[in-house]
Scaffold this motif. Structure first.
Motif, PDB file in Angstrom:
ATOM      1  N   PRO A  97      88.390 -18.126  -9.516  1.00  7.44           N
ATOM      2  CA  PRO A  97      88.229 -17.369  -8.263  1.00  7.44           C
ATOM      3  C   PRO A  97      89.519 -17.432  -7.439  1.00  7.44           C
ATOM      4  N   THR A 163      84.338 -27.544  -7.636  1.00  6.77           N
ATOM      5  CA  THR A 163      83.247 -26.618  -7.975  1.00  6.77           C
ATOM      6  C   THR A 163      83.149 -26.332  -9.480  1.00  6.77           C
ATOM      7  N   ARG A 164      84.125 -26.833 -10.271  1.00  2.00           N
ATOM      8  CA  ARG A 164      84.151 -26.405 -11.679  1.00  2.00           C
ATOM      9  C   ARG A 164      84.147 -27.527 -12.706  1.00  2.00           C
ATOM     10  N   LEU A 191      79.836 -20.596 -16.250  1.00  6.36           N
ATOM     11  CA  LEU A 191      78.368 -20.559 -16.202  1.00  6.36           C
ATOM     12  C   LEU A 191      77.877 -20.871 -14.792  1.00  6.36           C
ATOM     13  N   ASN A 192      77.048 -19.987 -14.279  1.00  3.88           N
ATOM     14  CA  ASN A 192      76.474 -20.201 -12.952  1.00  3.88           C
ATOM     15  C   ASN A 192      75.265 -21.124 -13.031  1.00  3.88           C
ATOM     16  N   HIS A 193      74.793 -21.521 -11.850  1.00  2.22           N
ATOM     17  CA  HIS A 193      73.719 -22.525 -11.752  1.00  2.22           C
ATOM     18  C   HIS A 193      72.336 -21.893 -11.615  1.00  2.22           C
ATOM     19  N   TYR A 226      73.345 -27.344 -12.489  1.00  2.00           N
ATOM     20  CA  TYR A 226      74.365 -28.300 -12.020  1.00  2.00           C
ATOM     21  C   TYR A 226      73.729 -29.626 -11.582  1.00  2.00           C
ATOM     22  N   PHE A 240      77.341 -21.897  -2.145  1.00  2.00           N
ATOM     23  CA  PHE A 240      76.291 -20.872  -2.260  1.00  2.00           C
ATOM     24  C   PHE A 240      74.928 -21.542  -2.073  1.00  2.00           C
ATOM     25  N   LEU A 242      70.661 -20.939  -3.326  1.00  2.00           N
ATOM     26  CA  LEU A 242      69.760 -20.158  -4.181  1.00  2.00           C
ATOM     27  C   LEU A 242      68.683 -19.523  -3.313  1.00  2.00           C
TER      28      LEU A 242
END
Ligand SMILES: C[S@@+](CC[C@H](N)C(=O)[O-])C[C@H]1O[C@@H](n2cnc3c(N)ncnc32)[C@H](O)[C@@H]1O
Length: 381
Positions: A97, A163-164, A191-193, A226, A240, A242
């Protein structure tokens, strides 16, 4: 798109295997990973050899040798990203990003006046991050006094690591401090959470594999989890929240602590129940029950509860006490909701920071309001 093709070609050169998945830009989530075919449960979707990871061991010697011994891997990896822009990682870096993206979402980079408007748990996490970041940044300034790297350059790299990275446990690293078992992992870091349907992540000595835990249709987003984190944690650590999160919880300390006298705080502290009062979709935690009982019951009844003796008598008296405690809780939640409404108004009236940052804050407070509202409805007093 070209950057993704370049990444996949580069990944093949690193012996990274993708099976039926590919990276793709996704609305509101940056890049994510989607299935390109029907996938069954228990299929290996991604294999990343250990040799492709970035860990404390891969940090360039020119960087690591100047930093104090015992520097944590988080700070080392961030230093490596910013001070060692090796062409080796060009295609990987190209899908990270942008600084603007990170600044828009991650509270650590926000104007400090917005920090005060975060929910308490997120604020507390942020304080811890700030302490770690300042320690690492001080070490960088001292080790590289002539470097042109600015605080924000380092903050960007530090945020990427935050974050990664993946936490991994292997025989070879079991002696490392827990905070040092971190690795950056190409492709897997896209891969997102998801709170409940993440793929299985397995680290072995040779590789890391990502395996499906359910079937996917072509085009479905593939996630990992995560961790069992509430939205305040996700907001502070990853930038972020959810929309639905089975692990979500709210800290009620700002609603309860001001209602306790100094003596009551001492009494709670003596028995190890001062603060950290949490509410989730199942109701309030035991610590909260203890604090509320101190507010609304005679001291001897409170002591019986703390000593685990309440209930021995059973029956109506217990039920009445619980009702009184529930009424108190509803009263405090209503008051807290008023405070939250004021906070949301302040955020809406504010021009501090970016509109998307303020929107994220408002969204989080709205989620907290609704969790409290559901609890009030359930208690029905
Ligand atoms: C490990 S990276 C995942 C890949 C990332 N989306 C990207 O564009 O590179 C973690 C970051 O992805 C985003 N993210 C992960 N899961 C998300 C989700 N379920 N919803 C929204 N954003 C998410 C957050 O910005 C988080 O800090």
């Amino acid at each position: 798109m070209e950057v993704y093709e370049d990444l996949l070609n580069w990944a093949r050169g690193q012996d990274i295997e993708l099976h039926g998945i590919e990276p793709r830009p996704l609305s509101g989530r940056g890049i994510g990973v989607v299935s390109t075919k029907s996938i069954k449960e228990n299929e290996v979707l991604l294999r990343v050899p250990t040799s492709a990871l970035r860990t404390a061991k891969t940090v360039c010697k020119k960087v690591s040798s100047k930093l104090p011994t015992g520097s944590r891997v988080h700070g080392l990896l961030a230093a490596d990203i910013i001070l060692n822009p090796s062409p080796k990682y060009k295609q990987w870096n190209a899908v990270m990003p942008s600084r603007e993206d990170v600044w828009a979402s991650l509270p650590l980079t926000w104007n400090r006046r917005l920090h005060e408007l975060l929910p308490r748990s997120a604020r507390e996490r942020l304080r811890k991050q700030e302490t770690k970041f300042e320690r690492d940044w001080t070490a960088i300034k001292q080790a590289f006094p002539d470097s042109k790297i600015s605080r924000n350059d380092y903050l960007y790299a530090w945020a990427l690591v935050n974050t990664r990275t993946f936490y991994y446990e292997l025989n070879g690293n079991s002696k490392l401090h827990k905070d040092d078992r971190l690795a950056l992992q190409p492709v897997a870091d896209l891969l997102n959470h998801h709170d409940s349907e993440g793929c299985k992540v397995d680290f072995e000595s040779d590789d890391c594999t990502i395996t499906s835990t359910r079937a996917y249709a072509p085009g479905d987003e593939v996630y990992i989890c995560y961790g069992n984190h509430g939205n305040d944690f996700l907001l502070a650590e990853y930038g972020f929240v959810l929309p639905q999160n089975r692990w979500d919880e709210v800290c009620l300390d700002d609603a309860i602590l001001p209602k306790l006298s100094a003596r009551q705080k001492e009494q709670l502290d003596e028995v190890g129940f001062l603060g950290n009062y949490m509410l989730d979709s199942n109701g309030v935690c035991y610590r909260t029950q203890v604090a509320l009982r101190l507010i609304c019951l005679p001291l001897n009844e409170w002591r019986r509860f703390v000593d685990g003796e309440a209930g021995a008598g059973g029956g109506d008296a217990e039920r009445q006490q619980q009702e009184e405690v529930d009424r108190k809780l509803v009263h405090l939640l209503r008051k807290y909701q008023d405070m939250i409404r004021n906070t949301v108004e302040r955020i809406k009236d504010s021009e501090v920071g970016q509109p998307c940052q303020r929107d994220l804050l408002c969204l989080r407070w709205t989620q907290i309001q609704s969790l409290m509202e559901k609890t009030i409805e359930k208690l029905d007093v």
